[in-house]
Design an enzyme around this catalytic site. Sequence first.
Site, PDB file in Angstrom:
ATOM      1  N   ILE A   1       1.663   4.957  -1.459  1.00 61.76           N
ATOM      2  CA  ILE A   1       0.278   4.420  -1.300  1.00 61.76           C
ATOM      3  C   ILE A   1      -0.551   3.666  -0.469  1.00 61.76           C
ATOM      4  O   ILE A   1      -1.012   3.679   0.406  1.00 61.76           O
ATOM      5  CB  ILE A   1      -0.473   3.200  -2.436  1.00 61.76           C
ATOM      6  CG1 ILE A   1       0.273   3.675  -3.866  1.00 61.76           C
ATOM      7  CG2 ILE A   1      -1.508   2.507  -2.221  1.00 61.76           C
ATOM      8  CD1 ILE A   1       0.808   2.804  -5.042  1.00 61.76           C
ATOM      9  N   GLY A   2       1.019   3.031   0.741  1.00 63.24           N
ATOM     10  CA  GLY A   2       0.875   2.144   1.015  1.00 63.24           C
ATOM     11  C   GLY A   2       2.062   1.824   2.004  1.00 63.24           C
ATOM     12  O   GLY A   2       3.160   1.876   1.298  1.00 63.24           O
ATOM     13  N   GLU A   3       2.382   0.808   3.051  1.00 61.09           N
ATOM     14  CA  GLU A   3       3.536   0.357   3.861  1.00 61.09           C
ATOM     15  C   GLU A   3       2.678  -1.001   4.543  1.00 61.09           C
ATOM     16  O   GLU A   3       1.887  -0.841   4.980  1.00 61.09           O
ATOM     17  CB  GLU A   3       3.725   1.226   4.893  1.00 61.09           C
ATOM     18  CG  GLU A   3       4.452   0.746   5.741  1.00 61.09           C
ATOM     19  CD  GLU A   3       5.964   2.010   6.211  1.00 61.09           C
ATOM     20  OE1 GLU A   3       5.031   2.739   6.025  1.00 61.09           O
ATOM     21  OE2 GLU A   3       6.859   1.373   6.645  1.00 61.09           O
ATOM     22  N   GLY A   4       3.451  -1.702   4.372  1.00 58.21           N
ATOM     23  CA  GLY A   4       2.823  -3.459   5.429  1.00 58.21           C
ATOM     24  C   GLY A   4       4.689  -3.691   5.478  1.00 58.21           C
ATOM     25  O   GLY A   4       5.127  -3.007   5.792  1.00 58.21           O
TER      26      GLY A   4
ATOM     27  N   GLY B 222       7.681  -3.909   2.516  1.00 56.96           N
ATOM     28  CA  GLY B 222       8.279  -2.778   2.217  1.00 56.96           C
ATOM     29  C   GLY B 222       7.720  -1.722   2.022  1.00 56.96           C
ATOM     30  O   GLY B 222       5.514  -1.729   2.355  1.00 56.96           O
TER      31      GLY B 222
ATOM     32  N   ASP C 123      -0.551 -15.442   2.988  1.00 59.53           N
ATOM     33  CA  ASP C 123      -0.929 -14.385   3.511  1.00 59.53           C
ATOM     34  C   ASP C 123      -2.796 -13.834   3.067  1.00 59.53           C
ATOM     35  O   ASP C 123      -2.444 -12.670   2.564  1.00 59.53           O
ATOM     36  CB  ASP C 123      -0.129 -13.593   3.421  1.00 59.53           C
ATOM     37  CG  ASP C 123       0.309 -12.319   4.902  1.00 59.53           C
ATOM     38  OD1 ASP C 123      -0.161 -12.484   5.326  1.00 59.53           O
ATOM     39  OD2 ASP C 123       0.596 -11.622   4.274  1.00 59.53           O
TER      40      ASP C 123
HETATM   41  P1  ADP Z   1       2.967  -6.157   1.812  1.00 66.26           P
HETATM   42  O1  ADP Z   1       4.244  -7.270   1.897  1.00 66.26           O
HETATM   43  O2  ADP Z   1       4.296  -4.769   2.769  1.00 66.26           O
HETATM   44  O3  ADP Z   1       1.731  -5.488   2.714  1.00 66.26           O
HETATM   45  P2  ADP Z   1       1.509  -5.236  -0.003  1.00 66.26           P
HETATM   46  O4  ADP Z   1       2.402  -6.116  -1.689  1.00 66.26           O
HETATM   47  O5  ADP Z   1       0.975  -6.290   0.672  1.00 66.26           O
HETATM   48  O6  ADP Z   1       3.088  -5.234   0.710  1.00 66.26           O
HETATM   49  O7  ADP Z   1       1.499  -3.798  -0.107  1.00 66.26           O
HETATM   50  C1  ADP Z   1       1.348  -2.874   0.467  1.00 66.26           C
HETATM   51  C2  ADP Z   1      -0.329  -2.064   0.587  1.00 66.26           C
HETATM   52  O8  ADP Z   1       0.207  -1.282  -0.854  1.00 66.26           O
HETATM   53  C3  ADP Z   1      -1.046  -2.899  -0.044  1.00 66.26           C
HETATM   54  O9  ADP Z   1      -2.109  -3.265   0.807  1.00 66.26           O
HETATM   55  C4  ADP Z   1      -1.700  -1.693  -1.149  1.00 66.26           C
HETATM   56  O10 ADP Z   1      -2.422  -1.039  -0.403  1.00 66.26           O
HETATM   57  C5  ADP Z   1      -0.927  -1.537  -1.654  1.00 66.26           C
HETATM   58  N1  ADP Z   1      -0.913  -1.681  -3.012  1.00 66.26           N
HETATM   59  C6  ADP Z   1       0.436  -2.603  -2.714  1.00 66.26           C
HETATM   60  N2  ADP Z   1       0.532  -3.203  -4.096  1.00 66.26           N
HETATM   61  C7  ADP Z   1      -0.394  -2.363  -5.256  1.00 66.26           C
HETATM   62  C8  ADP Z   1      -0.657  -1.805  -6.382  1.00 66.26           C
HETATM   63  N3  ADP Z   1      -0.383  -2.847  -7.299  1.00 66.26           N
HETATM   64  N4  ADP Z   1      -1.516  -1.511  -6.868  1.00 66.26           N
HETATM   65  C9  ADP Z   1      -1.958  -0.023  -5.449  1.00 66.26           C
HETATM   66  N5  ADP Z   1      -1.316  -0.137  -5.013  1.00 66.26           N
HETATM   67  C10 ADP Z   1      -0.734  -2.000  -4.069  1.00 66.26           C
HETATM   68 MG    MG Z   2       0.723  -7.109   2.228  1.00 66.18          MG
END
Ligand code: ADP
Ligand code: MG
Length: 321
Positions: free
Chosen positions: A10-13, A16, A127
């Site tokens: 889904i994503g990478e931040g 993680g 944040d």
């Molecule tokens: P990071 O600290 O790496 O930014 P996040 O918790 O913000 O981590 O997660 C990165 C991305 O993953 C988010 O911006 C979102 O797009 C997706 N994501 C995170 N948590 C969820 C969730 N519970 N359901 C769906 N997508 C999620």
């Molecule tokens: Mg984030």
Amino acid sequence: MDQYCILGRIGEGAHGIVFKAKHVETGEIVALKKVALRRLEDGIPNQALREIKALQEIEDNQHVVQLKAVFPHGAGFVLAFEFMLSDLAEVVRHAQRPLVQAQVKSYLQMLLKGVAFCHANNIVHRDLKPANLLISASGQLKIADFGLARVFSPDGSRLYTHQVATRWYRAPELLYGARQYDQGVDLWAVGCILGELLNGSPLFPGENDIEQLCCVLRILGTPSPQVWPEITELPDYNKISFKEQAPVPLEEVLPDASPQALDLLGQFLLYPPRQRISASQVWNEVSMTKELWRRARLEPHDAASAPRTVKCWKPLPMKHP
Ligand code: ADP
Ligand code: MG
């Protein structure tokens, strides 16, 4: 981890990789956030984990994303969250034009409720930004990504890093290097998010830390010790000097926003952190009356920060830092 079947990434931040996954037995869809161990050595997630757990245990809050489980995995660990369909950054990106007032109000209310809950439990998120505000399939907004969150000691004696918050949402005290700060940093970010919802693009899109201050100063004017006495004690105050600039009225910056929305925005985007309106203060008002935009004027503005000249300001679309 065996109990989940990965459905996709889904994503990478910064902290993680996040996967969509299905619980093999229950069929429940979750978001799995994998946190690498080397990050643990940075000292953030360990602390954050305890705090998130505490947060989840204190009360299940409607506007904070639900952490369902935490388990070790390989050289790190995995957090299992309720699955959310989208995030506010995506909503803003895909909107044809700036959101209508009713949408802005609705997202703001949910954000305030979540923030008020965190602050009532002495948790500062540090944040807050649209990408960390997740949206469920039914349109509920929930605060996520407590990777930088901290439980704050009420006596304010501890020192904290100022390297928090994504630049565009970073409070001025952090930009001036403050090591002692509080909930005010989240309230500034709420103001930036509200401004972005009204504007359709970020209010202060600085390309680097100095330019970030310039963006803020261009709209709010150069902060003076008269308006913000504590500024003189901030570590970087004497290192950076800016030419005198008068504030631009917010109605010039956001000509399509209602006066009530702008009034509220002005109460978040104040230089002195302690003068920023608290999330619970706004939330209480909102819950007493459904007409947020009519009841936004809660306290008189500081006369010293009243606009002196009128300038035209146009937001520049820029890449996210
Ligand atoms: P990071 O600290 O790496 O930014 P996040 O918790 O913000 O981590 O997660 C990165 C991305 O993953 C988010 O911006 C979102 O797009 C997706 N994501 C995170 N948590 C969820 C969730 N519970 N359901 C769906 N997508 C999620
Ligand atoms: Mg984030």
